[in-house]
Design an enzyme around this catalytic site. Sequence first.
Site, short mmCIF file in Angstrom:
data_model
loop_
_atom_site.label_atom_id
_atom_site.label_comp_id
_atom_site.label_asym_id
_atom_site.label_seq_id
_atom_site.Cartn_x
_atom_site.Cartn_y
_atom_site.Cartn_z
N HIS A 36 81.69 102.97 34.33
CA HIS A 36 79.98 102.99 34.44
C HIS A 36 79.96 103.15 35.82
O HIS A 36 79.05 103.87 36.68
CB HIS A 36 78.91 102.61 33.80
CG HIS A 36 78.58 101.40 33.90
ND1 HIS A 36 79.40 100.63 33.25
CD2 HIS A 36 78.10 100.19 35.10
CE1 HIS A 36 79.50 99.33 34.03
NE2 HIS A 36 78.34 99.01 34.93
N SER A 75 79.26 93.95 36.81
CA SER A 75 79.83 95.22 35.92
C SER A 75 81.59 95.18 36.74
O SER A 75 81.57 95.75 38.35
CB SER A 75 78.90 96.37 35.66
OG SER A 75 78.62 96.45 34.66
N ASP A 82 85.61 100.61 28.72
CA ASP A 82 84.85 100.27 30.39
C ASP A 82 85.24 100.41 31.95
O ASP A 82 85.16 99.56 32.22
CB ASP A 82 82.89 99.76 29.85
CG ASP A 82 82.02 100.42 31.02
OD1 ASP A 82 82.37 101.13 31.85
OD2 ASP A 82 80.93 100.40 30.89
N1 ARG Z 1 74.67 97.76 30.99
C1 ARG Z 1 75.44 98.13 31.44
C2 ARG Z 1 74.95 97.36 32.53
O1 ARG Z 1 73.69 96.78 33.54
C3 ARG Z 1 76.31 98.74 30.97
C4 ARG Z 1 75.40 100.05 31.19
C5 ARG Z 1 76.91 101.54 30.91
N2 ARG Z 1 77.37 102.10 29.67
C6 ARG Z 1 75.82 102.58 29.30
N3 ARG Z 1 76.05 103.40 28.05
N4 ARG Z 1 74.57 102.61 30.53
O2 ARG Z 1 75.01 97.71 33.60
N1 GLU Z 2 76.85 96.33 32.63
C1 GLU Z 2 76.05 95.67 33.99
C2 GLU Z 2 76.17 96.41 35.71
O1 GLU Z 2 75.77 97.42 35.73
C3 GLU Z 2 76.52 94.46 33.64
C4 GLU Z 2 75.85 93.71 32.73
C5 GLU Z 2 74.20 92.88 32.84
O2 GLU Z 2 74.23 93.15 33.60
O3 GLU Z 2 75.19 91.91 32.09
O4 GLU Z 2 76.12 95.67 36.29
#
Ligand code: ARG
Ligand code: GLU
Length: 695
Positions: A83, A627, A219
């Site tokens: 991502h 991330s 990921d």
């Molecule tokens: N929640 C994670 C973050 O904050 C992963 C985001 C990407 N994945 C998704 N399914 N959108 O960035």
């Molecule tokens: N998915 C998050 C990012 O893009 C990291 C997960 C979080 O927020 O802890 O940095």
Amino acid sequence: MKFLKFLLLFITLQLTAQQGGMWIPSLLEGMNEQEMISLGSKLSAKDIYDVNQSSLKDAIGHFNGGCTSEVISPNGLILTNHHCGFSQIQSHSSEENDYITNGFWAMNYGEELPNEGLFIEFIVRIEDVTSQVLQGVTEQLSEKEKQSLIDKNSAVINKTASKEDWQGSKIKAFYKGNQYFLFVTERFEDIRLVGAPPVSIGKFGSDTDNWVWPRHTGDFSMFRIYADKNNHPAKYSKDNVPYQSKHYLPISLDGISENDFTLVFGFPGRTNEYLPAVAIEQITQKVNPSRIAFREATLNVMDEAMKNDNKTRIQYASKQARIANSWKKWIGENLGIEKSDAIAKKRAFEAKFQNLVKEKGLEDSYGNLLSDFEKLYLEFESVNVKRNNFIEVFLVNNELMQMMLRVYQMENANKKGEVAFNKTREGTIARIQGIHKNYNATLDKSVYNAIMPMYSSNVDVSIYNKTAFTNLDDALEILQGESKDVLKKLNKDKAYIYAKPFVDEFYNVINPEYQRIITEINALQKTYMKALMEVMPDERYFPDANSTLRVTYGQVKGYAPRDAIYYNPVTYLDGIMEKYVPGDYEFDVPQKLQDLYADKDYGQYADSNGKLPICFLGTNHTTGGNSGSPAIDAQGNLVGLNFDRVWEGTMSDMNYDPEICRNIMVDLRYVLFIIDKYAGAHHLIEEMKLVHPKG
Ligand code: ARG
Ligand code: GLU
């Protein structure tokens, strides 16, 4: 009795052993080093950060300012999340060459794809410069005067800091402006895409599984850093060569088990751990519900359009992911704050603080802090919500309004003269071209229809048929010519005529009021931080995340979010097959992966139980920006790639709770398995250093 006391002491120690915290890498000696050892680490503070010798930090790069990445080979191969590299993967994709759906693997250096604008920054050195930055800053000065002196001092420090010509530097405030650090940096700008799994692996589970455990997402994506012939940063050139960093992370094939030590090293973006209760209340009860509603309305329209049309799906993949991600996080944040009774607990803590202030005779300095917060936040509420709503409409959800905001800024710049105008015009054109690269006016109009009534009673859908900006050529035509002609044409455009009063209101009323109050709140927050440290000196304080390099550590652990539910900390490929829904846009599984599962062909990547591990949980305190951060084992080897947190724990940005806050990492053995067995990119595995630290 004595035993009881001992037991109590033991229990508190146990708790503090997992309290979270994002620590400054240059200051780990002492408390952090000891604590890490007690959690199972074999690393010294110097193994992690050293300026004279290579250390772990030399392998950790800030990826495009928003994510983290790490070097995993002597040839500048780097790993980050799928991502994090998604917009690059998307930008190389088309309906004919759909790297989102099919994945991408460069089979040699020549096939690696350059990415304009993408950069990775390393930290050379960190230095405490508090006294120089705050020189001459006294309480007599206004907040504005203080800031301008701080900026002036910082400029001098940046200019005189000792560094090589290819290095940069920056100064960042810590502990709400009670401390300042200088960072000497190296920024690489020739970064090429090396590999990415298909989205059905890299984003398996998509929005349904996002922020959720149990998780089965691969990921990750891979890039390579190129440098000039002297191994220094350089703009893209075909003559550049793979970068050789001072350190790269070996990868452990032994993986992890429950209670193993883990360290996450990266660039967390922003946390707010020292907010007063009244602020948490405002965020969760006013701000979050409002922005959640805007995004929900947008996503309803967008998701439907993406499901029904393949071109739209590719076009809006990145935009949709960005909107959905925070939307879901805020919902989880609200649930967590409510469920953990965080506001009441904060209030109880504040009562204790207030008593101690009195006991210690500090009422003159700190007696009114909390009541001042109450007053300010009350005043802040409506403008805070309004400003957030403006951002949702004009910066996040609606693309025509985003274009209108840009052209408004261009018109504004004209007041400063032709040069300022031309410069802003350039940026505006680039932004509008960026939007149109993946633009569907019909979809955007439906989004407008869904969200504008939530912002204002003045809604006029007909602007979509009358504006030039839904068509790139027409928009660019308006932006051509001398400034006065451009502005004349612009001010006849129906969408602009419609949007201008909203943007006017934002710049002339909403934002100035917001800035006035937030400046006061920040000043108060700075004093509160100082007061906490003075009044309760035995508590542990770590600075809030501010996009600088931090170390957080903990152990691999499951968790119990509800009565009678306990989650194991490791998931396996079997779980992917359990979730498999043929043809589904979230839970489809590529045939090749199904075949590998059927054959149990896991090679050296299987766990000791013969299964293929996918993701695991830890008690590391992370946030957005972490991330792509490496999860490092007790010996300094790479075992995982951080990419998310659990739903019940996303409140950790304001209220870290060691009981239920967990970070989610993808197991490096799954990453290697995909590269090797799934993609057949053996040459990449060969570049890496694979180790067996557990013997
Ligand atoms: N929640 C994670 C973050 O904050 C992963 C985001 C990407 N994945 C998704 N399914 N959108 O960035
Ligand atoms: N998915 C998050 C990012 O893009 C990291 C997960 C979080 O927020 O802890 O940095």
